[in-house]
Motif scaffolding. Structure first.
Motif, mmCIF file in Angstrom:
data_model
loop_
_atom_site.group_PDB
_atom_site.id
_atom_site.type_symbol
_atom_site.label_atom_id
_atom_site.label_comp_id
_atom_site.label_asym_id
_atom_site.label_seq_id
_atom_site.Cartn_x
_atom_site.Cartn_y
_atom_site.Cartn_z
ATOM 1 N N GLU A 244 -25.684 6.782 47.937
ATOM 2 C CA GLU A 244 -25.405 6.687 46.333
ATOM 3 C C GLU A 244 -24.721 7.792 45.995
ATOM 4 N N LEU A 245 -24.862 9.070 46.514
ATOM 5 C CA LEU A 245 -24.223 10.012 45.722
ATOM 6 C C LEU A 245 -22.871 10.108 46.161
ATOM 7 N N VAL A 246 -22.359 10.215 47.561
ATOM 8 C CA VAL A 246 -21.225 10.085 47.964
ATOM 9 C C VAL A 246 -20.369 9.042 47.520
ATOM 10 N N PRO A 247 -20.852 7.798 47.701
ATOM 11 C CA PRO A 247 -20.106 6.682 47.135
ATOM 12 C C PRO A 247 -19.673 6.769 45.373
ATOM 13 N N PHE A 248 -20.842 7.404 44.938
ATOM 14 C CA PHE A 248 -20.509 7.390 43.287
ATOM 15 C C PHE A 248 -19.580 8.453 43.047
ATOM 16 N N VAL A 249 -19.472 9.551 43.988
ATOM 17 C CA VAL A 249 -18.517 10.454 43.634
ATOM 18 C C VAL A 249 -17.004 9.857 44.053
ATOM 19 N N ASN A 250 -16.847 9.134 45.099
ATOM 20 C CA ASN A 250 -15.573 8.565 45.555
ATOM 21 C C ASN A 250 -15.200 7.756 44.504
ATOM 22 N N LYS A 251 -16.181 6.904 43.788
ATOM 23 C CA LYS A 251 -15.589 5.776 43.031
ATOM 24 C C LYS A 251 -15.317 6.467 41.702
ATOM 25 N N THR A 252 -15.839 7.519 41.218
ATOM 26 C CA THR A 252 -15.668 8.282 39.721
ATOM 27 C C THR A 252 -14.439 9.161 39.732
ATOM 28 N N PHE A 253 -14.376 9.997 40.954
ATOM 29 C CA PHE A 253 -13.370 11.000 40.979
ATOM 30 C C PHE A 253 -12.268 10.683 41.916
ATOM 31 N N ARG A 254 -11.151 11.189 41.768
ATOM 32 C CA ARG A 254 -10.044 11.036 42.900
ATOM 33 C C ARG A 254 -10.280 12.217 43.998
ATOM 34 N N THR A 255 -10.787 11.501 45.053
ATOM 35 C CA THR A 255 -11.196 12.165 46.340
ATOM 36 C C THR A 255 -10.467 11.936 47.654
ATOM 37 N N GLU A 256 -10.399 12.962 48.529
ATOM 38 C CA GLU A 256 -9.613 12.776 49.883
ATOM 39 C C GLU A 256 -10.802 12.610 50.783
ATOM 40 N N LYS A 257 -10.636 12.026 51.676
ATOM 41 C CA LYS A 257 -11.782 11.720 52.824
ATOM 42 C C LYS A 257 -12.340 12.985 53.403
ATOM 43 N N PHE A 258 -11.740 14.178 53.199
ATOM 44 C CA PHE A 258 -12.397 15.424 53.897
ATOM 45 C C PHE A 258 -13.676 15.851 52.987
ATOM 46 N N LYS A 259 -14.846 16.069 53.428
ATOM 47 C CA LYS A 259 -16.093 16.342 52.947
ATOM 48 C C LYS A 259 -16.685 17.447 53.682
ATOM 49 N N VAL A 260 -17.313 18.377 52.789
ATOM 50 C CA VAL A 260 -17.838 19.656 53.250
ATOM 51 C C VAL A 260 -19.270 19.508 52.679
ATOM 52 N N ALA A 261 -20.404 19.877 53.665
ATOM 53 C CA ALA A 261 -21.762 20.093 53.307
ATOM 54 C C ALA A 261 -22.200 21.543 53.203
ATOM 55 N N VAL A 262 -22.956 21.897 52.424
ATOM 56 C CA VAL A 262 -23.294 23.270 52.485
ATOM 57 C C VAL A 262 -24.881 23.411 52.258
ATOM 58 N N GLY A 263 -25.695 24.068 53.094
ATOM 59 C CA GLY A 263 -27.112 24.166 52.875
ATOM 60 C C GLY A 263 -27.542 25.529 53.246
ATOM 61 N N HIS A 264 -28.546 26.001 52.885
ATOM 62 C CA HIS A 264 -29.383 27.172 53.236
ATOM 63 C C HIS A 264 -30.702 27.257 53.265
ATOM 64 N N GLY A 265 -31.119 27.676 54.525
ATOM 65 C CA GLY A 265 -32.718 27.711 54.861
ATOM 66 C C GLY A 265 -33.071 26.062 55.321
ATOM 67 N N LYS A 266 -33.943 25.461 54.501
ATOM 68 C CA LYS A 266 -34.288 24.334 54.904
ATOM 69 C C LYS A 266 -33.274 23.173 54.793
ATOM 70 N N THR A 267 -32.326 23.300 53.517
ATOM 71 C CA THR A 267 -31.393 22.325 53.667
ATOM 72 C C THR A 267 -30.431 22.563 54.329
ATOM 73 N N ALA A 268 -30.143 23.707 54.916
ATOM 74 C CA ALA A 268 -29.113 23.924 56.111
ATOM 75 C C ALA A 268 -29.746 23.217 57.265
ATOM 76 N N ASN A 269 -30.735 23.187 57.635
ATOM 77 C CA ASN A 269 -31.278 22.376 58.538
ATOM 78 C C ASN A 269 -30.901 20.778 58.372
ATOM 79 N N PHE A 270 -31.238 20.518 56.992
ATOM 80 C CA PHE A 270 -31.083 18.986 56.521
ATOM 81 C C PHE A 270 -29.824 18.413 56.732
ATOM 82 N N ILE A 271 -28.782 19.398 56.493
ATOM 83 C CA ILE A 271 -27.438 18.507 56.417
ATOM 84 C C ILE A 271 -27.016 18.347 57.953
ATOM 85 N N ASN A 272 -27.607 19.096 58.856
ATOM 86 C CA ASN A 272 -27.233 18.538 60.246
ATOM 87 C C ASN A 272 -27.558 17.163 60.699
#
Length: 381
Positions: A121-149
């Motif tokens: 939902e989120l990534v497709p929404f962003v790609n549809k709404t804004f002018r995006t390139e293919k390159f995507k970065v994820a940033v997380g800290h603590g428990k969300t740092a584990n989650f992005i893996n």
């Protein structure tokens, strides 16, 4: 009245030259609720037709501003590309979002729902709404740092770069990563950091993971590990985020003194090829066609002079004509090529033809005219 109009005009110009932050309520079928996201668009996004990489920030209720601020600052100085920053506010929903089965270490129930929200939902929404390139970065800290893996474990990983800050690792996550890293076929950047003032468990597990990943050889994966001296678990992201961005976008940065001394001056091949390959890599990795910086032309020029490999000025001149066709840069380098390789008459004419073109990079019309006149005096043309 004139002062008021001037003030309004100034405010309008300033608002369009600064990064824009938007708050949006996003309804999610996967979560069965509405989630607040933050969006920072690059400066002058509305007046540009460019596409941009996207940086997704989890724990955005406190992590968004440090990331967005650094992205805006570094991109202003062209050390990283301009980027769209997307933040997911989690507040007291964080524990539900990152939930995993303690036996399998995999997302289940609310954790699986949040995983699907991001990827479906989120990534497709962003790609549809804004002018995006293919390159995507994820940033997380603590428990969300584990989650992005978990996004790295997909058959085709969702993100191209992972900024993993003091991760509170699931029991099997180190094993998952050591299994997947050798198999990654997509170019992937992985930044992992902890601090000596982290909780002992997080620090020990993070450093153990770093040591395991260091032993894995895969040219598709660029890995950077840091242990900071001093910051707490909560202040460490402020120290790590700038280093992470510099690491991920290292190739995007102008040629540094270190790169010049340790790489370019030690080349046995044509340094112009190095320059073109550097910018081709920028396009391949980030989807950005970046005009070669004058600074980088100057670095290659200096290397040619240092080694007196005058024949390489021909390729540099042709490249400069392609990148800056309305300026005298290309003619200047081609003139140098002819002059140093025994064709003074061609050099004189090339310098003369440069006189009608625009000045650039400290090279002036008077300078090329003087070079032409010197050849005329020396050879009697």
């Amino acid at each position: 009245m004139k002062r008021i109009l001037l003030l309004l005009t100034t405010c309008f110009v300033m608002s369009n030259s600064m990064a824009q932050t938007i708050y949006k309520e996003m309804a999610s079928e996967k979560l069965g609720e509405t989630r607040q996201i933050k969006i920072q668009l690059p400066r002058n996004y509305d007046t540009s037709d460019k596409n941009y990489p996207v940086i997704y920030v989890f724990d955005a209720d406190y992590l968004f501003e440090p990331v967005a601020g650094n992205v805006d600052y570094y991109s202003y100085w062209e050390d990283i590309p301009e980027a769209i920053v997307i933040g997911v506010n989690q507040y007291d929903l964080r524990e539900n979002d990152v939930y995993f089965n303690p036996l399998t270490s995999l997302p289940v129930e609310t954790g699986a729902e949040f995983f699907e929200f991001v990827s479906m939902e989120l990534v497709p929404f962003v790609n549809k709404t804004f002018r995006t390139e293919k390159f995507k970065v994820a940033v997380g800290h603590g428990k969300t740092a584990n989650f992005i893996n978990y996004f790295l474990l997909k058959e085709v990983p969702l993100f191209h770069s992972y900024i993993v800050l003091s991760p509170d690792l699931a029991p099997e996550m180190p094993n998952f990563l050591t299994e997947v890293f050798p198999k990654l076929e997509q170019k992937t950047f992985y930044y992992l950091a902890t601090t000596n003032n982290d909780s002992k468990g997080i620090q020990a597990k993070t450093e153990a993971l770093a040591n395991s990943l260091k032993a894995i050889e895969n040219n598709n994966v660029l890995k950077t590990f840091d242990t900071f001296d001093g910051p707490s678990h909560y202040s460490m992201p402020a120290h790590a985020i700038p280093k992470a961005l510099e690491s991920i976008f290292l190739v995007f940065q102008p040629i540094s003194k270190k790169e010049y001394k340790e790489t370019i001056l030690k080349l046995d091949t044509n340094p112009v090829d190095y320059l073109t390959e550097k910018y081709q890599m920028i396009e391949d990795l980030f989807g950005i066609e970046k005009t070669i910086l004058i600074n980088d032309f100057k670095a290659i020029e200096a290397a040619i002079k240092k080694h007196e490999k005058w024949e390489f000025f021909e390729d540099l001149g042709k490249l400069a004509r392609k990148e800056y066709p309305d300026t005298l840069l290309g003619n200047y380098y081609l003139g140098r090529f002819y002059e140093e390789t025994g064709s003074p008459k061609k050099a004189m004419k090339t310098y003369q033809s440069a006189y009608v073109l625009a000045e650039i990079g400290g090279i002036t019309k008077d300078q090329v005219l003087e070079l032409s006149e010197q050849i005329k005096a020396d050879f009697g043309y």
